[in-house]
Design a protein around this motif. Structure first.
Motif, PDB file in Angstrom:
ATOM      1  N   ASN A   1       0.826  -1.211   0.000  1.00 46.19           N
ATOM      2  CA  ASN A   1       0.000   0.000   0.000  1.00 46.19           C
ATOM      3  C   ASN A   1       0.861   1.262   0.000  1.00 46.19           C
ATOM      4  O   ASN A   1       0.510   2.253  -0.651  1.00 46.19           O
ATOM      5  CB  ASN A   1      -0.917   0.003   1.221  1.00 46.19           C
ATOM      6  N   VAL A   2       1.992   1.207   0.706  1.00 49.68           N
ATOM      7  CA  VAL A   2       2.898   2.366   0.703  1.00 49.68           C
ATOM      8  C   VAL A   2       3.454   2.600  -0.693  1.00 49.68           C
ATOM      9  O   VAL A   2       3.519   3.735  -1.185  1.00 49.68           O
ATOM     10  CB  VAL A   2       4.028   2.150   1.726  1.00 49.68           C
ATOM     11  N   GLU A   3       3.856   1.497  -1.363  1.00 55.34           N
ATOM     12  CA  GLU A   3       4.375   1.636  -2.728  1.00 55.34           C
ATOM     13  C   GLU A   3       3.302   2.187  -3.668  1.00 55.34           C
ATOM     14  O   GLU A   3       3.569   3.062  -4.503  1.00 55.34           O
ATOM     15  CB  GLU A   3       4.871   0.285  -3.219  1.00 55.34           C
ATOM     16  N   LYS A   4       2.086   1.657  -3.534  1.00 52.90           N
ATOM     17  CA  LYS A   4       0.999   2.150  -4.383  1.00 52.90           C
ATOM     18  C   LYS A   4       0.732   3.632  -4.124  1.00 52.90           C
ATOM     19  O   LYS A   4       0.487   4.405  -5.062  1.00 52.90           O
ATOM     20  CB  LYS A   4      -0.267   1.339  -4.127  1.00 52.90           C
ATOM     21  N   SER A   5       0.759   4.020  -2.857  1.00 49.56           N
ATOM     22  CA  SER A   5       0.491   5.432  -2.541  1.00 49.56           C
ATOM     23  C   SER A   5       1.585   6.337  -3.106  1.00 49.56           C
ATOM     24  O   SER A   5       1.303   7.428  -3.612  1.00 49.56           O
ATOM     25  CB  SER A   5       0.393   5.606  -1.027  1.00 49.56           C
ATOM     26  N   THR A   6       2.855   5.886  -3.031  1.00 54.19           N
ATOM     27  CA  THR A   6       3.937   6.691  -3.610  1.00 54.19           C
ATOM     28  C   THR A   6       3.779   6.821  -5.123  1.00 54.19           C
ATOM     29  O   THR A   6       3.978   7.899  -5.693  1.00 54.19           O
ATOM     30  CB  THR A   6       5.289   6.061  -3.275  1.00 54.19           C
ATOM     31  N   ARG A   7       3.400   5.708  -5.764  1.00 54.66           N
ATOM     32  CA  ARG A   7       3.177   5.779  -7.213  1.00 54.66           C
ATOM     33  C   ARG A   7       2.031   6.725  -7.550  1.00 54.66           C
ATOM     34  O   ARG A   7       2.119   7.528  -8.487  1.00 54.66           O
ATOM     35  CB  ARG A   7       2.867   4.391  -7.754  1.00 54.66           C
TER      36      ARG A   7
ATOM     37  N   ASP B   1       1.014   9.209  -5.776  1.00 59.10           N
ATOM     38  CA  ASP B   1       1.453  10.584  -5.523  1.00 59.10           C
ATOM     39  C   ASP B   1       2.286  11.113  -6.682  1.00 59.10           C
ATOM     40  O   ASP B   1       2.122  12.266  -7.108  1.00 59.10           O
ATOM     41  CB  ASP B   1       2.259  10.646  -4.228  1.00 59.10           C
ATOM     42  N   ASP B   2       3.194  10.247  -7.190  1.00 65.74           N
ATOM     43  CA  ASP B   2       4.014  10.681  -8.332  1.00 65.74           C
ATOM     44  C   ASP B   2       3.141  10.984  -9.546  1.00 65.74           C
ATOM     45  O   ASP B   2       3.319  11.995 -10.232  1.00 65.74           O
ATOM     46  CB  ASP B   2       5.038   9.606  -8.675  1.00 65.74           C
ATOM     47  N   ARG B   3       2.188  10.064  -9.793  1.00 63.68           N
ATOM     48  CA  ARG B   3       1.284  10.311 -10.930  1.00 63.68           C
ATOM     49  C   ARG B   3       0.459  11.572 -10.719  1.00 63.68           C
ATOM     50  O   ARG B   3       0.215  12.344 -11.657  1.00 63.68           O
ATOM     51  CB  ARG B   3       0.359   9.116 -11.121  1.00 63.68           C
ATOM     52  N   GLY B   4       0.017  11.776  -9.481  1.00 62.05           N
ATOM     53  CA  GLY B   4      -0.774  12.974  -9.205  1.00 62.05           C
ATOM     54  C   GLY B   4       0.014  14.250  -9.402  1.00 62.05           C
ATOM     55  O   GLY B   4      -0.489  15.240  -9.947  1.00 62.05           O
ATOM     56  N   ARG B   5       1.284  14.207  -8.989  1.00 59.99           N
ATOM     57  CA  ARG B   5       2.120  15.398  -9.182  1.00 59.99           C
ATOM     58  C   ARG B   5       2.334  15.680 -10.668  1.00 59.99           C
ATOM     59  O   ARG B   5       2.251  16.830 -11.123  1.00 59.99           O
ATOM     60  CB  ARG B   5       3.465  15.186  -8.494  1.00 59.99           C
ATOM     61  N   LYS B   6       2.628  14.606 -11.441  1.00 64.28           N
ATOM     62  CA  LYS B   6       2.800  14.799 -12.873  1.00 64.28           C
ATOM     63  C   LYS B   6       1.521  15.300 -13.519  1.00 64.28           C
ATOM     64  O   LYS B   6       1.532  16.191 -14.381  1.00 64.28           O
ATOM     65  CB  LYS B   6       3.225  13.481 -13.517  1.00 64.28           C
ATOM     66  N   GLY B   7       0.394  14.727 -13.105  1.00 62.06           N
ATOM     67  CA  GLY B   7      -0.882  15.166 -13.676  1.00 62.06           C
ATOM     68  C   GLY B   7      -1.194  16.609 -13.352  1.00 62.06           C
ATOM     69  O   GLY B   7      -1.702  17.355 -14.188  1.00 62.06           O
ATOM     70  N   ARG B   8      -0.848  17.018 -12.103  1.00 64.56           N
ATOM     71  CA  ARG B   8      -1.092  18.416 -11.733  1.00 64.56           C
ATOM     72  C   ARG B   8      -0.233  19.358 -12.560  1.00 64.56           C
ATOM     73  O   ARG B   8      -0.702  20.418 -13.009  1.00 64.56           O
ATOM     74  CB  ARG B   8      -0.790  18.601 -10.252  1.00 64.56           C
TER      75      ARG B   8
END
Length: 257
Positions: A179-185, A187-194
């Motif tokens: 779950n931690v790995e999924k959340s980091t991924r 977050d990275d996708r969310g930052r790129k999308g933003r």
């Protein structure tokens, strides 16, 4: 004389019969068991439901050996969780919760269980364990092998429970790490999308109007016409240049002649 001989013979027969009876009685007395050592003693086991603190197997043996010969003694120690709590609080001693005592003769075990149940352990007030009561019961048709089997079964159950707890803890840790790995991924996708959204907000295009569409068509048509005209002009220029070059050649040859 004849009468006396008959009497003597009858007395001899009676003496022989009495001797035979005495010898038979002696043999019977020898065959009958006189003590527990001569006869085969069946051991009896007694269960102790309450073990007071600081009571050890040697104390229990000294207290019960007065009533009869004692064989094996087993006291169940406390759970490891209770021991941990005691160690944290500063107590290092290991107390016991229940116990089993084997008497060499089951009759003695029955007598002891019937007479000592719910009686004080100490006969005097100042004596050790005088404030505790015996909680003792005779186990009918119970053997020491049953106890060893039960202890082995409890040990296997404890080991299996520990294995299941360890496997459950491993599963929980793996689930948490995934779950931690999924959340980091995410977050990275969310930052790129933003960041992409922020850049795209200034790159929007408005839909063209009909006038603009018509003007674009006209511009395209004019460009096409202009291109065609340019091509024609270029062809004409090329032809004129070729004619000029021919004329120059012709006149240059005449002058030479």
């Amino acid at each position: 004389m004849m009468m006396e001989e008959d009497r003597m013979s009858s007395d001899l027969v009676e003496d022989d019969a009495s001797r035979d009876q005495a010898s038979e009685e002696k043999a019977a007395v020898k065959k009958t068991p006189t003590s527990c050592q001569d006869r085969k003693c069946v051991p009896g086991i007694v269960y102790l439901g309450h073990i007071p603190p600081r009571l050890r197997p040697k104390h229990l043996r000294n207290m019960l050996s007065v009533y009869g010969e004692i064989g094996r003694i087993f006291l169940q120690p406390e759970d490891h969780l209770v021991r941990r709590k005691k160690k944290k609080s500063g107590l290092r001693r290991c107390d016991f919760t229940e116990g089993w005592v084997e008497f060499r003769d089951k009759r003695v075990a029955k007598r002891v269980a019937a007479s000592l149940h719910n009686t004080p352990m100490g006969t005097r007030k100042r004596q050790r364990f005088s404030s505790d009561l015996w909680c003792i019961k005779y186990l009918h048709r119970f053997q020491w092998t049953h106890l060893s089997e039960r202890l082995a079964y409890e040990q296997t159950v404890l080991q299996q429970r520990l294995r299941t707890e360890v496997s459950q803890a491993k599963r929980e840790t793996n689930f948490y790490l995934n779950n931690v790995e999924k959340s980091t991924r995410m977050d990275d996708r969310g930052r790129k999308g933003r960041s992409q959204v922020d850049t795209k907000l200034w790159e929007f295009t408005q839909r063209q109007t009909e006038e603009e569409i018509q003007n674009n068509k006209k511009k395209k048509h004019n460009d096409y016409v202009n291109q065609k005209n340019r091509e024609k002009v270029q062809l004409i220029q090329q032809k004129s240049q070729s004619n000029v070059s021919l004329l120059c050649k012709i006149f240059s040859s005449n002058q030479s002649e």
